[in-house]
Design an enzyme around this catalytic site. Structure first.
Site, PDB file in Angstrom:
ATOM      1  N   ARG B 280       0.774  -0.984  -0.691  1.00 54.97           N
ATOM      2  CA  ARG B 280       0.235   0.053  -0.646  1.00 54.97           C
ATOM      3  C   ARG B 280       0.760   1.391  -0.140  1.00 54.97           C
ATOM      4  O   ARG B 280       1.134   1.184   1.012  1.00 54.97           O
ATOM      5  CB  ARG B 280      -1.223   0.137   1.414  1.00 54.97           C
ATOM      6  CG  ARG B 280      -1.840   1.097   1.250  1.00 54.97           C
ATOM      7  CD  ARG B 280      -2.579   0.958   3.134  1.00 54.97           C
ATOM      8  NE  ARG B 280      -1.663   2.073   3.679  1.00 54.97           N
ATOM      9  CZ  ARG B 280      -1.584   2.066   4.876  1.00 54.97           C
ATOM     10  NH1 ARG B 280      -1.908   0.886   5.579  1.00 54.97           N
ATOM     11  NH2 ARG B 280      -0.688   2.711   5.302  1.00 54.97           N
ATOM     12  N   HIS B 284      -3.182   4.630   4.885  1.00 54.09           N
ATOM     13  CA  HIS B 284      -4.418   4.032   4.666  1.00 54.09           C
ATOM     14  C   HIS B 284      -5.410   4.868   4.106  1.00 54.09           C
ATOM     15  O   HIS B 284      -6.515   4.186   3.518  1.00 54.09           O
ATOM     16  CB  HIS B 284      -5.085   3.766   6.502  1.00 54.09           C
ATOM     17  CG  HIS B 284      -6.491   2.869   6.560  1.00 54.09           C
ATOM     18  ND1 HIS B 284      -6.981   1.312   5.960  1.00 54.09           N
ATOM     19  CD2 HIS B 284      -7.222   3.604   7.422  1.00 54.09           C
ATOM     20  CE1 HIS B 284      -7.939   1.107   6.802  1.00 54.09           C
ATOM     21  NE2 HIS B 284      -8.310   2.565   7.306  1.00 54.09           N
ATOM     22  N   TYR B 293       4.635   5.360  11.474  1.00 49.37           N
ATOM     23  CA  TYR B 293       4.984   3.631  12.077  1.00 49.37           C
ATOM     24  C   TYR B 293       5.487   2.816  10.647  1.00 49.37           C
ATOM     25  O   TYR B 293       6.057   1.740  10.709  1.00 49.37           O
ATOM     26  CB  TYR B 293       3.608   3.249  12.075  1.00 49.37           C
ATOM     27  CG  TYR B 293       1.972   3.442  10.870  1.00 49.37           C
ATOM     28  CD1 TYR B 293       2.314   2.406   9.689  1.00 49.37           C
ATOM     29  CD2 TYR B 293       1.538   4.548  10.695  1.00 49.37           C
ATOM     30  CE1 TYR B 293       0.371   2.507   8.455  1.00 49.37           C
ATOM     31  CE2 TYR B 293       0.565   4.407  10.212  1.00 49.37           C
ATOM     32  CZ  TYR B 293       0.499   3.741   8.525  1.00 49.37           C
ATOM     33  OH  TYR B 293      -0.692   4.291   7.418  1.00 49.37           O
TER      34      TYR B 293
END
Lengths: 325, 392
Positions: B280, B284, B293
């Site tokens: 990805r 998100h 992160y």
């Protein structure tokens, strides 16, 4: 006292719970190093280590089942369900396990240490699945306490009480107030009582009952009503299960009128329960029908969110209608 | 013979099976330079199909870029991109029959585009306006179209997995030679519904392709905190299901695997699990910031494996496509989307009467009363509520 928002107050409560109970652990989706999607657990993994604050795989039924197991073996699990809308895969664990652990075993076993934190409610353009208020599914489940704070001070004190209460508790956090609600919060460790409502404003003509994010809505409606000469008494229920019947009944005996406001749909909502009990206990004191200002009986919509919500204007109109009945 | 143990040899001393005992190869067809591996068997693909795939890639890239920008400008409330996962999504969608039902998670709008969802339809949903097929009820990106056999997105994760088993079983019952395809991420595969759905499909025999986009992250949670086993593919074998792992950034590998999987599912009336290994590249969602992160370096490494670029190079090598056309089509889509934004954002949100529709087949008396109360309240305070379609 320090000024902070609700997320910060919750984070402080969690840190205190971890410091004061070596058996407490925090877990859920994204709560570890990242600190949660709302950042409620920010910094806790650094402070307490990954063995006490950690990510789980993405499975709510797993999270609550795991929490039940931890609690049954003497731990103090503090589980996060990322949105209350996503609590439903865990409903078997919560309704059939958490709530009945003590009763079914004759108190041979219990999950007293369990606390589930979960953000609930609308007003954030979250549509069906980031807006729901599912508290009434759990108020009809004997064996689980249900707590909802209205501001940072309440959130910290009630969360610490929930974590330490010798019963499982679902702690619904009003997410639209996470950053919007800022206030003075006492420093250090303190608890506010569960099962006890708070009269936040005295009044003579009508009692307004709400909880969580709707408290600011009824306060706003009360201000509007005051300008028309209507004196409102406002009660924050704080704990929905078990709820403080006495405080509400005493108030209604005084004012003779009751309005209950919640975001969840009208039908089957917790307002119905309050109305039934108050009708029984205060029948001869009531001067008008008990009024409920709630969400519509539809799924939580996106484009029509504002129309769906039991807002201050709707509450104001209902106050006038009740007083002028 | 005991059911379920008849395939086992017996042993007479304790020997545990190591999780590494299971070797799962990854199917790759295209190399980074867009040439096929020498021994690779290509999928069935002609120029028309290849160009339709490429066109969908171009549209999706532009849509994601423009609409993320529109979200940043406050024009829409939320957005999700599928950047980096286009091969997994479009390569699989291109292997299907238009009557095959798609049950997506939420990051598969490229498959919907492949089916023919128009630019206007995308915009009407993203702006929750009166023309939205979903009547403005769900957050942006929760698309759905009965006409295109793409079931409307529901945010809860993995709920679509056992549903896909049911959709496939319905085709079997009706003796209709179609399948369901169910998209989900490796995070959703941790939900109980994953187990329920795959096990039921295998046991009952349902023609479904379970298509896992293993894109490395479930919001912030990396795969090493999501599962300890050999990806998601290893589980398919446990359910007794045909399973394959593919390079999810390799359009031709995904297309080949899905074409074969579909043929198998139809012929044998059984499910297949495909695990597409991808990444990805974006956040998100527009509410997320990956810098909390993961590193920019990691993202940069994956940018080197751009699935659209790899496929484009193959097309150029074939002589079916060129850079000038690519620039041209991207520019054309930028203009088309910008124009569609300007139209869609001016359309009012749906008429307030629609708020009580579709709760049941017809509104209940109680709902009708609630609507009347609401409308007289709005009439009293018209400026306090948004202007809805049909109300001046």
């Amino acid at each position: 006292m320090a000024e902070m928002n609700m997320l910060h107050a919750i984070n402080e409560a969690l840190a205190i719970a971890m410091e004061t109970d070596a058996n407490s652990v925090i877990f859920g989706e994204d709560v570890g190093q990242f600190g949660g999607v709302f950042r409620a657990t920010a910094g806790l993994q650094d402070k307490f280590g990954a063995s006490r604050c950690f990510n789980t795989p993405l499975t709510e039924q797993g999270i609550i089942g795991f929490a039940n197991g931890l609690a049954s073996n003497g731990m103090t699990p503090i589980a996060e369900i990322q949105f209350a809308d996503y609590i439903f895969p865990a409903i078997d664990q919560l309704v059939n396990e958490t709530a009945k652990f003590r009763y079914r075993s004759g108190n041979e076993f219990n999950v007293a240490g369990l606390t589930v934190r979960t953000p609930y409610g609308g007003g954030i353009a979250g549509g069906h699945y980031h807006s729901q208020s599912p508290e009434a599914y759990f108020t009809q489940t004997p064996g689980i306490k249900v707590v909802v704070p209205r501001n940072p001070e309440q959130a910290k004190g009630l969360l610490l009480a929930a974590i330490r209460d010798p019963n499982p508790v679902i702690f619904f956090e009003p997410k639209r107030l996470y950053r919007a609600s800022v206030g003075e919060v006492p420093e250090g460790d303190y608890q506010l009582p569960l099962g006890k409502a708070e009269v936040v404003k005295q009044g003579a003509d009508i009692t307004l009952v709400a909880w969580g994010a709707q408290m600011e809505i009824v306060e706003k409606a009360a201000d509007m009503a005051e300008k028309e000469g209507i004196s409102c008494e406002i009660i924050d229920l704080r704990t929905l299960a078990p709820w403080d019947e006495d405080t509400v009944a005493e108030s209604v005996i005084k004012t003779g009128r009751l309005l209950i406001n919640h975001e969840a749909p009208l039908t089957g909502g917790f307002a119905g329960e309050i109305a039934a009990v108050i009708a029984e206990r205060c029948f001869l004191y009531l001067e008008s029908p008990i009024s409920r200002v709630c969400g519509l009986d539809t799924p939580y919509p996106l484009a029509h969110e504002k129309e769906y919500m039991p807002d201050a204007l709707k509450t104001f109109e209902a106050i006038k209608a009740t007083v002028n009945f | 013979m005991t059911t379920g143990t008849h395939l086992s040899d017996t042993i007479h001393r304790v020997e545990f099976l190591d999780k590494d005992a299971l070797k799962i190869p990854t199917l790759k067809v295209l190399q980074a330079d867009g040439t096929a591996y020498e021994s690779a068997i290509l999928p069935n693909i002609d120029q028309a199909l290849a160009l339709k795939i490429m066109d969908t890639c171009a549209f999706t890239r532009v849509l994601d870029e423009r609409m993320l920008a529109a979200q940043r400008q406050g024009r829409i409330s939320f957005y999700m991109t599928c950047t980096g996962e286009e091969a997994a999504i479009i390569g699989s969608a291109a292997a299907l029959d238009p009557q095959d039902v798609i049950l997506a998670q939420y990051r598969e709008h490229a498959a919907l585009r492949y089916r023919g969802f128009t630019t206007k339809q995308f915009m009407d949903q993203l702006f929750s306006n009166a023309n939205d097929l979903g009547k403005g009820r769900q957050m942006p990106i929760h698309y759905g179209s009965c006409e295109l056999n793409y079931q409307t997105i529901s945010s809860p994760l993995a709920t679509q997995i056992p549903q896909a088993t049911g959709v496939g079983f319905a085709f079997k019952h009706k003796q209709q030679r179609n399948i369901a395809i169910c998209y989900f991420g490796e995070g959703a595969a941790s939900e109980g519904d994953f187990h329920a759905g795959l096990n039921m499909a295998a046991v009952l025999g349902s023609p479904v392709i379970f298509f896992c986009r293993n894109n490395g992250y479930a919001i912030s949670t990396p795969t090493n905190e999501q599962y300890a086993g050999n990806g998601i593919a290893s589980r398919g074998l446990g359910y007794g299901m045909h399973t394959i792992r593919v390079d999810g950034n390799d359009m031709l590998a995904v297309l080949a695997a899905t074409q074969m999987a579909r043929a198998y599912a139809i012929e044998h009336q059984k499910p297949v699990l495909i695990e597409a290994m991808t990444y990805r590249l974006g956040a998100h969602s527009s509410s997320d910031d990956p810098s909390g992160y993961r590193s920019k370096d990691e993202e940069q490494q994956w940018r080197q494996h751009d699935p659209v670029l790899r496929f484009k190079l193959w097309l150029i090598n074939k002589g079916w496509y060129d850079e000038a056309h690519d620039l041209n089509i991207m520019q054309q889509y930028r203009e088309e989307i910008l124009a569609a934004v300007k139209v869609a954002e001016k359309v009012a949100i749906p008429n307030i009467d629609t708020i009580i529709e579709d709760v049941f087949d017809t509104p209940t008396p109680a709902l009708k009363r609630q609507l009347e109360q609401l409308k007289s309240h709005i009439a009293k305070y018209p400026s306090a509520y948004p202007k809805t379609s049909g109300r001046s």
